[in-house]
Design an enzyme around this catalytic site. Sequence first.
Site, short mmCIF file in Angstrom:
data_model
loop_
_atom_site.label_atom_id
_atom_site.label_comp_id
_atom_site.label_asym_id
_atom_site.label_seq_id
_atom_site.Cartn_x
_atom_site.Cartn_y
_atom_site.Cartn_z
N LYS A 1 28.55 9.70 28.72
CA LYS A 1 28.77 8.36 29.28
C LYS A 1 28.82 7.31 28.18
O LYS A 1 29.70 6.44 28.18
CB LYS A 1 27.67 8.03 30.29
CG LYS A 1 27.67 8.95 31.52
CD LYS A 1 26.64 8.53 32.55
CE LYS A 1 25.22 8.75 32.06
NZ LYS A 1 24.90 10.18 31.87
N THR A 2 27.89 7.38 27.24
CA THR A 2 27.90 6.42 26.14
C THR A 2 29.13 6.60 25.26
O THR A 2 29.75 5.63 24.83
CB THR A 2 26.62 6.58 25.29
OG1 THR A 2 25.47 6.35 26.12
CG2 THR A 2 26.60 5.58 24.14
N ASP B 1 23.19 0.73 29.41
CA ASP B 1 22.74 2.09 29.72
C ASP B 1 21.60 2.02 30.74
O ASP B 1 20.83 1.06 30.76
CB ASP B 1 22.29 2.79 28.44
CG ASP B 1 22.26 4.30 28.60
OD1 ASP B 1 22.73 4.80 29.64
OD2 ASP B 1 21.74 4.97 27.69
N THR C 1 22.08 7.62 35.38
CA THR C 1 21.82 9.01 35.74
C THR C 1 21.39 9.13 37.20
O THR C 1 21.26 10.23 37.72
CB THR C 1 20.72 9.61 34.84
OG1 THR C 1 19.55 8.79 34.92
CG2 THR C 1 21.20 9.66 33.39
N ARG D 1 25.48 17.44 24.78
CA ARG D 1 24.39 17.03 23.89
C ARG D 1 23.49 18.21 23.55
O ARG D 1 23.05 18.36 22.41
CB ARG D 1 23.58 15.91 24.54
CG ARG D 1 22.54 15.28 23.61
CD ARG D 1 21.76 14.20 24.32
NE ARG D 1 22.64 13.10 24.74
CZ ARG D 1 22.27 12.13 25.56
NH1 ARG D 1 21.05 12.14 26.08
NH2 ARG D 1 23.10 11.17 25.87
#
Length: 337
Positions: free
Chosen positions: A65-66, A110, A159, A218
């Site tokens: 997302k980032t 975020d 999230t 990640r």
Amino acid sequence: MSDRIQTPDVIAEEDLDRSLRPRRLEDFVGQQAVKSQLAVSLEAASARGEALDHVLLAGPPGLGKTSLAQIVAAELGVGFVPTAGPALERKGDVAAFLTALEPRSVFFVDEVHRLPRALEETFYPAMEDRRLPITVGQGAGARVVTLDLPPFTLIGATTRAGLLTTPLRDRFGIHHRLEHYVPDDLARIVHRSAAILDAEIDEAGARAIAERSRGTPRVANRLLKRVRDFAEVRAQGAIDGAIADAALDLLGVDAAGLDRLDREILRTICEKFSGGPVGLSTLAMAVGEEPGTIEDVYEPYLVQSGLIQRTPRGRAATPRAWEHLGLRPPATDASLF
């Protein structure tokens, strides 16, 4: 307790090697539907010379997302200003960010679902009308001053989309949800990251890492770094299937992507409580963890993998959990007579 190598959201974002992030939309692997829709929106906004509509990116941690937010700013050729929902505590914090934005900039928040409720109303006029009402003074002498804001794009990442209030969620014109990655896409990500890290890896090695990465880039990148260390110390530096398997076994990550603590939770339910159901507080006490940690960190992947199920009476192991642990489920009587 030490940080879990398999938990994508435990280690701070800044600790991840930023050089592994894709810089352009074409370099972003997977999420084809999201990429296609986002590409159309970006091209249209660029052609009109306007700011992109506000974007909400939802999905589990570690899926990009980032990275997508940074890519949006790069594709539009505008500034990128990041912050996080918990970091915004007062209306002055919001005003400081918004009034300093350059035209068409991307303002990234975020964990937007963790915005204080009192601040959400500050975003409503800013997102809709590009105006920011500020109260000056106190008591009877207080007055409201409205500041004009430049056109900007708010990108919110969450999230837990269900925790967003409806008024805030509806003000995002573009909604995208990221899903877990398939092993083929993760293997491509591992190959790309290995090239950036100058690590030699073959297809079998990349596939072994991808299959144990919980569908999360990640986690795949973090496992790749640890496998690279193992290959440099115990082998000749090159990563093949056997080296990757040996390194991941040493790390305690099994073929299903479970680490030691995941397996301990499963084994506790199966062996100590005959497969359950067992209450969350009882389970936490048995494994020596906090209930909130089990519920937020360990349980989501175990449920998604079909290894445990949540029932009104507590957590219960599924047949797949017994099979994964190599245990035989207890016999159940079909009848009382």
